[in-house]
Every structure is written in structure tokens, then in C-alpha cells.
Write a protein that holds these residues in place. Structure first.
Motif, PDB file in Angstrom:
ATOM      1  N   LEU A  39      20.809  -2.016  11.732  1.00  0.00           N
ATOM      2  CA  LEU A  39      22.179  -2.595  11.952  1.00  0.00           C
ATOM      3  C   LEU A  39      22.354  -4.016  12.083  1.00  0.00           C
ATOM      4  O   LEU A  39      23.096  -4.763  12.742  1.00  0.00           O
ATOM      5  CB  LEU A  39      23.292  -1.844  12.736  1.00  0.00           C
ATOM      6  CG  LEU A  39      23.527  -0.540  12.552  1.00  0.00           C
ATOM      7  CD1 LEU A  39      24.289   0.293  13.630  1.00  0.00           C
ATOM      8  CD2 LEU A  39      24.385  -0.150  11.292  1.00  0.00           C
ATOM      9  N   GLY A  40      21.224  -4.521  12.202  1.00  0.00           N
ATOM     10  CA  GLY A  40      20.708  -5.943  12.462  1.00  0.00           C
ATOM     11  C   GLY A  40      19.676  -6.013  13.707  1.00  0.00           C
ATOM     12  O   GLY A  40      19.053  -4.963  14.027  1.00  0.00           O
ATOM     13  N   SER A  64      13.828  -8.948   6.163  1.00  0.00           N
ATOM     14  CA  SER A  64      14.519  -9.862   5.075  1.00  0.00           C
ATOM     15  C   SER A  64      13.766 -11.305   4.958  1.00  0.00           C
ATOM     16  O   SER A  64      14.155 -12.196   4.657  1.00  0.00           O
ATOM     17  CB  SER A  64      15.875 -10.190   5.399  1.00  0.00           C
ATOM     18  OG  SER A  64      16.123 -10.747   6.460  1.00  0.00           O
ATOM     19  N   ASP A 117      19.768 -14.976   8.227  1.00  0.00           N
ATOM     20  CA  ASP A 117      21.195 -15.167   7.539  1.00  0.00           C
ATOM     21  C   ASP A 117      22.239 -14.953   8.631  1.00  0.00           C
ATOM     22  O   ASP A 117      22.031 -14.491   9.709  1.00  0.00           O
ATOM     23  CB  ASP A 117      21.487 -14.290   6.124  1.00  0.00           C
ATOM     24  CG  ASP A 117      21.417 -12.902   6.551  1.00  0.00           C
ATOM     25  OD1 ASP A 117      21.053 -12.601   7.646  1.00  0.00           O
ATOM     26  OD2 ASP A 117      21.849 -12.209   5.527  1.00  0.00           O
ATOM     27  N   LEU A 118      23.496 -15.244   8.253  1.00  0.00           N
ATOM     28  CA  LEU A 118      24.657 -14.994   9.267  1.00  0.00           C
ATOM     29  C   LEU A 118      24.812 -13.615   9.637  1.00  0.00           C
ATOM     30  O   LEU A 118      24.983 -13.392  10.948  1.00  0.00           O
ATOM     31  CB  LEU A 118      26.009 -15.388   8.687  1.00  0.00           C
ATOM     32  CG  LEU A 118      27.299 -15.515   9.683  1.00  0.00           C
ATOM     33  CD1 LEU A 118      27.076 -16.400  10.833  1.00  0.00           C
ATOM     34  CD2 LEU A 118      28.252 -16.025   9.002  1.00  0.00           C
ATOM     35  N   THR A 119      24.528 -12.601   8.828  1.00  0.00           N
ATOM     36  CA  THR A 119      24.673 -11.214   9.066  1.00  0.00           C
ATOM     37  C   THR A 119      23.680 -10.952  10.325  1.00  0.00           C
ATOM     38  O   THR A 119      23.913 -10.231  11.230  1.00  0.00           O
ATOM     39  CB  THR A 119      24.451 -10.529   7.915  1.00  0.00           C
ATOM     40  OG1 THR A 119      25.453 -10.668   7.038  1.00  0.00           O
ATOM     41  CG2 THR A 119      24.565  -8.929   8.207  1.00  0.00           C
ATOM     42  N   SER A 120      22.381 -11.276  10.061  1.00  0.00           N
ATOM     43  CA  SER A 120      21.420 -10.990  11.116  1.00  0.00           C
ATOM     44  C   SER A 120      21.458 -11.535  12.377  1.00  0.00           C
ATOM     45  O   SER A 120      21.405 -10.893  13.340  1.00  0.00           O
ATOM     46  CB  SER A 120      20.077 -11.155  10.373  1.00  0.00           C
ATOM     47  OG  SER A 120      19.772 -12.514  10.142  1.00  0.00           O
ATOM     48  N   LEU A 156      24.560 -12.487  13.763  1.00  0.00           N
ATOM     49  CA  LEU A 156      25.726 -11.724  14.198  1.00  0.00           C
ATOM     50  C   LEU A 156      25.232 -10.510  14.882  1.00  0.00           C
ATOM     51  O   LEU A 156      25.840 -10.043  15.784  1.00  0.00           O
ATOM     52  CB  LEU A 156      27.002 -11.645  13.536  1.00  0.00           C
ATOM     53  CG  LEU A 156      27.670 -12.797  12.755  1.00  0.00           C
ATOM     54  CD1 LEU A 156      28.616 -12.843  11.920  1.00  0.00           C
ATOM     55  CD2 LEU A 156      28.121 -13.621  14.325  1.00  0.00           C
ATOM     56  N   GLY A 157      24.381  -9.757  14.124  1.00  0.00           N
ATOM     57  CA  GLY A 157      23.897  -8.509  14.699  1.00  0.00           C
ATOM     58  C   GLY A 157      23.108  -8.635  15.925  1.00  0.00           C
ATOM     59  O   GLY A 157      23.112  -7.905  16.721  1.00  0.00           O
TER      60      GLY A 157
END
Length: 99
Positions: free
Chosen positions: A55-56, A64, A68-71, A73-74
Motif C-alpha cells: 500500500l505504499g 517502481s 511519484d505522488l502516490t508513493s 502520500l503512502g
């Protein structure tokens, strides 16, 4: 250095999460330094646990090759929540032992 960035984010957000939890639950607060130390530990643990679940966190970033923004934020979420939860648990234990 790039592979350490998620861990650094988790530790910093863990310290912030620990202090935020301490300010919201004054009864269990360990003081600023105590909240920060326990939050840092919880941030590292929380971020690693979320990473293991996919989940991060650091494992997701390593898989990856770029952040990126997702990682990011995770890492922030895992660190902050982990820091707050561990601070609350340690505060409750300390409070129960002092009675």
C-alpha cells in the motif's frame, strides 16, 4: 540517496503524527521529545508494514524505480498513522503503569 527518501519521509511524518496524537490525547502525551521519539519509531514501523502490504512505502518505491505522488502520500500516511498509533499505545501503557 533516492532509496532512503521514503524512509526519511516516514520518520519525519511519524514524529509529526506522534506529536499530533500527543496534542489530541493530552492524557497519554509523553512530552514533545517523547512523542517525537516514539512517533519516529512508529513512523518507521507503520511505513514498513504498509509497504509489505503493497500500500505504499519503501518497498513500493523500490519496485517502481521513481517516487511519484502516490508513493510519497503512502509514506506520509504510513508514517503519520504509525507514529500516532505507537505513541498512543506507549502513552496508554505508561499511564496504566503509573497507577
Amino acid at each position: 540517496m533516492e532509496e532512503y527518501l521514503p524512509l526519511i519521509i516516514q520518520l519525519v511524518s511519524g514524529a509529526i503524527g506522534g506529536n499530533l496524537a500527543g496534542s489530541l490525547m493530552k492524557k497519554f502525551s509523553l512530552g514533545t521529545l517523547g512523542n517525537s521519539i516514539v512517533g519516529i519509531l512508529g513512523g518507521g514501523l507503520g511505513g514498513q508494514l504498509l509497504g509489505m502490504m503493497g500500500l505504499g512505502g519503501a518497498e513500493a518505491v523500490a519496485a517502481s524505480s521513481d517516487m511519484d505522488l502516490t508513493s510519497i502520500l503512502g509514506s506520509v500516511a504510513g508514517g503519520g498513522v504509525g507514529g500516532g498509533v505507537v505513541m498512543a499505545i506507549v502513552g496508554m501503557i505508561k499511564n496504566a503503569m503509573s497507577k
